[in-house]
Design a protein around this motif. Sequence first.
Motif, short mmCIF file in Angstrom:
data_model
loop_
_atom_site.label_atom_id
_atom_site.label_comp_id
_atom_site.label_asym_id
_atom_site.label_seq_id
_atom_site.Cartn_x
_atom_site.Cartn_y
_atom_site.Cartn_z
N ARG A 1 7.96 6.84 11.07
CA ARG A 1 7.27 6.03 12.06
C ARG A 1 5.80 6.44 12.18
N ARG A 2 5.56 7.75 12.22
CA ARG A 2 4.18 8.24 12.34
C ARG A 2 3.35 7.91 11.10
N ALA A 3 3.99 8.03 9.91
CA ALA A 3 3.27 7.72 8.67
C ALA A 3 2.88 6.24 8.62
N PHE A 4 3.78 5.37 9.08
CA PHE A 4 3.48 3.93 9.11
C PHE A 4 2.32 3.65 10.06
N ALA A 5 2.35 4.24 11.26
CA ALA A 5 1.28 4.02 12.23
C ALA A 5 -0.06 4.52 11.70
N ALA A 6 -0.03 5.68 11.03
CA ALA A 6 -1.28 6.23 10.49
C ALA A 6 -1.85 5.34 9.39
N ARG A 7 -0.97 4.83 8.51
CA ARG A 7 -1.44 4.00 7.40
C ARG A 7 -2.11 2.72 7.91
N VAL A 8 -1.55 2.15 9.01
CA VAL A 8 -2.09 0.90 9.53
C VAL A 8 -3.30 1.12 10.43
N LEU A 9 -3.25 2.12 11.30
CA LEU A 9 -4.22 2.20 12.40
C LEU A 9 -5.22 3.34 12.31
N GLU B 1 -11.18 -6.03 9.58
CA GLU B 1 -11.88 -5.43 8.45
C GLU B 1 -11.35 -4.03 8.15
N LEU B 2 -11.15 -3.24 9.21
CA LEU B 2 -10.73 -1.84 9.02
C LEU B 2 -9.29 -1.72 8.56
N THR B 3 -8.42 -2.62 9.01
CA THR B 3 -6.99 -2.53 8.67
C THR B 3 -6.61 -3.37 7.46
N GLY B 4 -7.48 -4.32 7.10
CA GLY B 4 -7.12 -5.22 6.03
C GLY B 4 -6.05 -6.21 6.42
N ARG B 5 -5.84 -6.43 7.71
CA ARG B 5 -4.84 -7.37 8.22
C ARG B 5 -5.54 -8.58 8.83
N ASP B 6 -4.89 -9.72 8.69
CA ASP B 6 -5.36 -10.96 9.32
C ASP B 6 -4.49 -11.21 10.55
N LEU B 7 -5.07 -11.00 11.73
CA LEU B 7 -4.27 -11.11 12.95
C LEU B 7 -3.94 -12.54 13.32
N GLY B 8 -4.41 -13.48 12.54
CA GLY B 8 -3.95 -14.86 12.71
C GLY B 8 -2.64 -15.11 12.00
N GLU B 9 -2.24 -14.17 11.10
CA GLU B 9 -0.98 -14.29 10.37
C GLU B 9 0.11 -13.51 11.11
#
Length: 513
Positions: A432-440, A491-499
Amino acid sequence: MLLRDLVAHPGLGLRLLHDGGSASVALERPVRWVYTTDLIDPARYLSGGELVISGLVWRGKPADSERFVGAVARAGAAALAAGAAVFHGVPDDVVEACRRYDLPLLEVPEEVSFATVTEIVIGSLTAARGNRLAHKLGRQRQLLSAVAGGLGLDELAGQVSAATGTVCRVLSATGRAVVPGPRPLDGEELDRVVATFLTAGRLPAAVAGGAQSVFPVGPSAEQRLTSWFVAAEGDLADRDTETTDTIGELVAIAALDRARREEGLRVARDIADDAIALIAGGAGNRPETAVRLKQAGLDPAGPLVVAVAGYGERVETARAVLADAAAHLGPPAVGVHEGAAVALLPAHDPAGEPAGAVLGRALGRLTPGLGTDRLVVGVSRPSGPDALSGALQEARHARDVAALRPGPLHVVTGAEVVSHVALLATVPDDVRRAFAARVLDPVLDYDARTGAGLRETLEAFLDCSGSWSRTAAQLHLHVNTVRYRIGRVEELTGRDLGELADRVDVFLALRSL
């Protein structure tokens, strides 16, 4: 000593000049002490119940009698003994003032010294106190002998109840009946009694309405949340000294009994700590875990629940409170693991009521005593031994959900945990921590360097279901500022928050921090 005894004393020759309205009533007034004065206003030196002796030297004119007698009467004196030597009798204005204030008035003959009156009063009071002390010591020896002989606290409470005519119960701060008395208190009455114990400015104290009085058990420095107390039926103000002293002796013996039980619980805590550590390590279905659960008084084959409690940084207080509440269900195993109080307990009480409901009701009684402090508890769903590790994770997440809710107390059960929290509870902490770190981590690092508030804006944006205007209103920002910050997050996460998929990733990463 009563005024009647003083007036009847053959060596004094006191004469009753005013009887306070009724001689029979006045003469039954108790004298608590004696005070000799010639101050015209001695009220500051009186606390009530004294025989005030005065040579009337303060009297320069008749009007002075009003001031002196008024001050003595308002201070609650039992009577005034006026010397006859100065005026060869007691002046009429003194007598009239005593009539106006209903203050009994005695005349002390010229040949009798004030020292003689004082000596007789103090001697009588001292003898009476000696007799009461001897009686009290005798009663204490009887009770202590009964304790040494193996008589239980419930039987001793029964003896005290019979001796005083006052039903006495011993209760804990969550309302658990250590000594239930002849009948259990109903819910509303029990709540009132506990609330009075937790909130009274001084103890002992009377419950509103006078149906019960509460007496603390144990050292005064102990928190009331973790204490026992004695609830005695009737109003404290209506009890005589004998009854109050006897109840006080029950309180002292209850404190000894509690200390003895606490000594026995120390071994049980070590067993509970071992069982909880095994379960946290994923060994809930191993034989050694079953042995520990049996030693703690639990049935390892039956369904169990896990409860996790937090009370700020006060872990031991949380453990004691959780242990007391869990005892409503039967013998629990309560310990401390990773900085939190953890309990393993039966899934329901003997009547079949679920553990979460029992804990919620018991802990709810503590609310009046919490003040600005917060007690948060999570309770898992019932589990078998092979799923207790997951139940511990679920209880921790339920506790975290409780911590997000406002107010001094919340008990959240596993059934109330929303689906994504239940899902995260099954994921190992390191994953769980590794996933959070990779994203945020890029967002968190940027905030740490610039103080841009990206995480705060992101959390508000997701809570507002992606509404720019609602997020701006919640954060008191311009909509363009919100758009800029969310753009930087993307930009920082590489995620599109509209998706939807990317938004779910970021949401779960936030909840995994």
